[in-house]
Design a protein around this motif. Structure first.
Motif, short mmCIF file in Angstrom:
data_model
loop_
_atom_site.label_atom_id
_atom_site.label_comp_id
_atom_site.label_asym_id
_atom_site.label_seq_id
_atom_site.Cartn_x
_atom_site.Cartn_y
_atom_site.Cartn_z
N ALA A 5 -4.89 4.02 -11.42
CA ALA A 5 -5.88 3.16 -12.09
C ALA A 5 -5.24 1.89 -12.63
O ALA A 5 -5.76 0.78 -12.44
N PHE A 6 -4.09 2.05 -13.28
CA PHE A 6 -3.40 0.88 -13.84
C PHE A 6 -2.83 -0.02 -12.76
O PHE A 6 -2.49 -1.18 -13.01
N ASN A 7 -2.72 0.50 -11.55
CA ASN A 7 -2.14 -0.27 -10.45
C ASN A 7 -3.17 -1.00 -9.62
O ASN A 7 -2.84 -1.70 -8.67
N HIS A 56 0.60 -2.84 -5.29
CA HIS A 56 -0.70 -2.45 -4.72
C HIS A 56 -0.81 -2.97 -3.31
O HIS A 56 -0.71 -4.16 -3.05
N GLU A 57 -0.98 -2.01 -2.38
CA GLU A 57 -1.18 -2.38 -0.98
C GLU A 57 -2.68 -2.34 -0.73
O GLU A 57 -3.29 -1.28 -0.79
N GLY A 58 -3.27 -3.49 -0.51
CA GLY A 58 -4.73 -3.53 -0.28
C GLY A 58 -5.10 -2.80 1.00
O GLY A 58 -4.26 -2.58 1.87
N ALA A 95 -1.34 5.79 0.54
CA ALA A 95 -0.92 4.41 0.21
C ALA A 95 -1.21 4.10 -1.26
O ALA A 95 -0.40 3.47 -1.94
N LEU A 96 -2.35 4.61 -1.76
CA LEU A 96 -2.67 4.38 -3.18
C LEU A 96 -1.68 5.11 -4.09
O LEU A 96 -1.25 4.57 -5.12
N VAL A 97 -1.30 6.32 -3.69
CA VAL A 97 -0.34 7.08 -4.48
C VAL A 97 1.04 6.41 -4.43
O VAL A 97 1.67 6.18 -5.47
N ARG A 98 1.46 6.07 -3.23
CA ARG A 98 2.76 5.43 -3.04
C ARG A 98 2.84 4.12 -3.83
O ARG A 98 3.82 3.84 -4.53
N GLY A 99 1.76 3.35 -3.74
CA GLY A 99 1.73 2.07 -4.46
C GLY A 99 1.77 2.25 -5.96
O GLY A 99 2.45 1.51 -6.68
N ALA A 100 1.08 3.28 -6.45
CA ALA A 100 1.04 3.52 -7.91
C ALA A 100 2.42 3.87 -8.44
O ALA A 100 2.80 3.46 -9.53
#
Ligand code: RIB
Ligand code: CA
Length: 318
Positions: free
Chosen positions: A23-25, A312-314, A302-307
């Motif tokens: 969420a913060f990411n 943030h990978e769109g 990707a959302l987990v990895r980015g967090a």
């Protein structure tokens, strides 16, 4: 495009922590508060953990509100066996410098629903006690909430805390019934869709080797939980709240949701806390849940990895 105001009710909790990092990411959402309840572990720990997470991500500006320290009516056991007695893997991290606000979580939910009326994304990652209290104080709450996303339930009765019940619904089924009867449409990430979207333990450990404080923090608090899954012979683990947060943040990466009526079983006994879906619509009840059936796994990862990396990978195609 103005950022979507995001209010998260949570019982951190190792999987809650990853959902909060997601969420913060996310650049499209603004976390306007964390309301905290007992669940995975006791309230004193879940509040401390929420404060600690905000400190790790540099967001001590985000208010944290303590809420219910027990279910509405009947006591229930915690999940310290999988999160550690302190809810953060007994990692021994220094407590956050600041404390929670004085305002009760239920009152904060109502106030923030007015401040962000019509735009608020409300995500519940723990037992629904705070939301139920807010609804009993002001039944008009749902009118001001744009989307309500809940991690909870087991839509065909494949539970985790009992044969048929998932922990959040089981911990406070009276609260769950209040919430699912009050909101006209809850987007639901149940335990069974979580089982369909596991994360590799080795992958997760690789992602936690990313530079920066978020990955290091998560490596410290998740070791206890990952060991729990590994010791039972699993090469993958299930991060329930992260699936719910992916749905909340990027609903476009979800398969079409199945709208159905759903009720919560309160009777004491083997069925308590079961979330009973009327798949054939044989009853008279309205559709009140929109059930997540599938999510783009590559996008979820990707959302987990980015967090964890704080990057943030769109989604492809923006
Ligand atoms: O059943 C999984 C849910 O219960 C998750 O939200 C986990 O954090 C616990 O609260
Ligand atoms: Ca949780």
């Amino acid at each position: 495009m103005p950022r979507i105001p995001l209010l998260i009710d949570t019982d951190p909790g190792v999987d809650d922590a990853l959902a909060l990092l997601m969420a913060f990411n996310d650049p499209g959402h603004e976390v306007v508060g964390l309301t905290v309840c007992a669940g995975n572990v006791g309230l004193e720990h879940t509040v401390a953990n929420a404060l600690k997470l905000c400190e790790v991500v540099g967001r001590d500006d985000v208010p944290v509100f303590a809420g219910a320290d027990r279910p509405l009516l009947h006591p229930a056991g915690d999940a310290g066996y999988i999160h550690g007695r302190d809810g953060f893997g007994e990692a021994g991290l220094a407590p956050a410098a600041r404390g929670a606000r004085d305002e009760h979580a239920a009152l904060a939910i109502l106030r923030l629903s007015h401040e962000h009326a019509g735009r608020l994304l409300l995500v519940a990652l723990g037992p629904l006690t705070n939301l139920a209290l807010a609804l009993r104080l002001d039944p008009t709450l749902p009118q001001r909430v744009a989307r309500c996303v809940v991690m909870g339930g087991a839509v065909t009765g494949k539970g985790n805390v009992s044969d048929v019940a998932e922990f959040n619904a089981w911990f406070d089924p009276e609260a769950a019934r209040i919430v699912f009867e009050a909101f006209p449409r809850v987007e639901l990430a149940d335990w069974e869709v979580v089982l369909r979207h596991p994360l590799g333990v080795a992958d997760t450990e690789a992602w936690m080797r990313a530079p920066g404080p978020r990955a290091a923090f998560y490596a410290a608090i998740s070791r206890f939980t990952l060991d729990w899954w590994r010791e039972r012979g699993h090469a993958e683990w299930c991060c329930a709240d992260a699936v719910a947060m992916a749905l909340a943040l990027e609903p476009g990466s979800a398969a079409p949701l199945e709208e159905r009526p759903m009720a919560v079983e309160l009777a004491h006994g083997p069925g308590r806390g079961a979330t009973v879906v009327d798949w054939e619509r044989s009853g008279a009840g309205p559709d009140n849940v929109a059930i997540l059936m599938d999510y783009d796994q590559a996008r979820f990862e990707a959302l987990v990895r980015g967090a964890l990396a704080g990057l943030h990978e769109g989604p492809a195609g923006g």
